[in-house]
Design an enzyme around this catalytic site. Structure first.
Site, PDB file in Angstrom:
ATOM      1  N   HIS A 286       0.860  -1.051  -0.120  1.00 38.54           N
ATOM      2  CA  HIS A 286      -0.121   0.116  -0.068  1.00 38.54           C
ATOM      3  C   HIS A 286       0.771   1.351   0.045  1.00 38.54           C
ATOM      4  O   HIS A 286       0.661   2.026  -0.916  1.00 38.54           O
ATOM      5  CB  HIS A 286      -0.766   0.092   1.258  1.00 38.54           C
TER       6      HIS A 286
HETATM    7  C1  BDR Z   1      -2.916   1.099   5.352  1.00 37.10           C
HETATM    8  O1  BDR Z   1      -3.386   0.629   6.581  1.00 37.10           O
HETATM    9  C2  BDR Z   1      -2.027   0.201   7.093  1.00 37.10           C
HETATM   10  O2  BDR Z   1      -2.202  -1.256   7.571  1.00 37.10           O
HETATM   11  C3  BDR Z   1      -1.117   0.191   6.208  1.00 37.10           C
HETATM   12  O3  BDR Z   1       0.316   0.627   6.768  1.00 37.10           O
HETATM   13  C4  BDR Z   1      -1.483   1.073   4.985  1.00 37.10           C
HETATM   14  O4  BDR Z   1      -1.145   2.554   5.378  1.00 37.10           O
HETATM   15  C5  BDR Z   1      -3.626   0.109   4.327  1.00 37.10           C
HETATM   16  O5  BDR Z   1      -4.895   0.155   4.396  1.00 37.10           O
END
Ligand code: BDR
Ligand code: CA
Length: 316
Positions: free
Chosen positions: A241
């Protein structure tokens, strides 16, 4: 050079994105600000200092928010089942890291740095948007002084990951996200529409680790439990992500976009849902009127993005 302040809650995918920012030749990482999210802010700050030390990152670290901008919101549990008890996939991390923190709170660090570099700073936020919202509340003029804001958060035409309609970073502080998305600055939103289809397999990452230095080996080690967690959604791999947002900073041409005002639902069954009103679509007057048009990423060249991450992690 892109002058970047990285606002983060490390976090496994945050760690990969940090190494990407540190190693990309066109990025000048001028600050790291921490926020609660994947773990408490004490833990995410300790993790930021740990990674700074292990990876010789010169940028200062400033500790940020520990709770949502609306103090009446109930605290949510840390997602230890995703990022581990220690936020870094349960690898061994010392309880404290003997490195100094910047003396300012994160939002003040952001304000001062933006004011010292008018028109130049790119804010890359990959956790709850709390620090950015606090900076805007304290000094609204910074909206006209940053170059732009790139966030990892939200979901528009795909389901959420913490509720059927909400993504973790937005759901963790919806009021903050609504402040950030409706402020008069340029925001590019990199949400699950593109990050959930951008995955790195375990074997691809371990091949990078085999070719790379000890920094990449550490990244590989701390990613193993996160990859295990993702087995419900990815075949032996992980969603990257936060790295997607960092790739956008240097290679926006790898994304397809729509534009329009973005709002966040605050409260109720759809708490944390992000909604875009695409420019050009006509609706009766409503909550979108007069708001800035933001960039929302709806498509991505995932293969090229993963390749760019790989090549950048392998630079020393
Ligand atoms: C986001 O939530 C966190 O778990 C990750 O680091 C990312 O920024 C994804 O939904
Ligand atoms: Ca994150």
């Amino acid at each position: 050079m892109h002058k970047v302040i990285y606002d983060t809650d490390p976090g496994v995918d945050d760690a990969m994105a940090l190494l990407f920012l540190h190693r990309h030749p066109e990025i000048d990482l001028i600050g790291i600000t921490t926020v609660f999210g994947n773990a408490s802010v004490e833990t995410t700050t300790r993790n930021a200092l740990f990674l700074k030390r292990e990876w010789n990152i010169p940028a200062p670290v400033a500790k940020g928010a520990s709770v949502t901008v609306d103090p009446t919101r109930e605290e949510r549990a840390w997602p230890t089942f995703v990022h581990g008890e220690n936020g870094l996939g349960n690898i061994e991390v010392p309880e404290t890291v003997d490195l100094p923190l910047d003396p300012r709170p994160a939002h003040r660090f952001i304000i001062d740095t933006v004011r010292a570099n008018p028109g130049e700073v790119r804010l890359v936020a990959v956790g709850r948007m709390t620090n950015l919202a606090m900076a805007l509340k304290e000094d609204p003029e910074i909206a006209g002084l940053v170059k732009d804001v790139v966030i990892m958060g939200g979901n528009f035409y795909v389901p959420g990951n913490v509720s059927p309609v909400a993504e973790a970073n937005i759901h963790g502080d919806p009021e903050a996200a609504d402040i950030v998305l409706t402020a008069p600055w340029k925001v590019a939103v990199i949400g699950l529409d593109v990050t959930a289809i951008t995955t790195m397999s375990r074997s691809y990452l371990s091949e990078i680790a085999a070719k790379g230095d000890r920094a990449v080996k550490l990244l590989n080690d701390l990613s193993q439990d996160y990859i295990d967690f993702y087995k419900h959604a990815v075949k032996d791999g992980m969603m990257v992500h936060d790295s997607c947002a960092c790739v956008y900073v240097v290679a926006p041409e790898l994304f397809s976009i729509i534009s329009g005002p973005v709002r966040v639902v605050c409260g109720g069954i759809a708490d944390g849902q992000t909604i875009v009103k695409p420019d050009g679509r006509r609706f009766p007057p409503g909550d979108w009127d007069g708001l800035p048009s933001q960039v929302v990423c709806t498509g991505i060249e995932s293969g090229k993005v993963i390749g760019l991450i790989r090549d950048t992690l392998l630079r020393t």
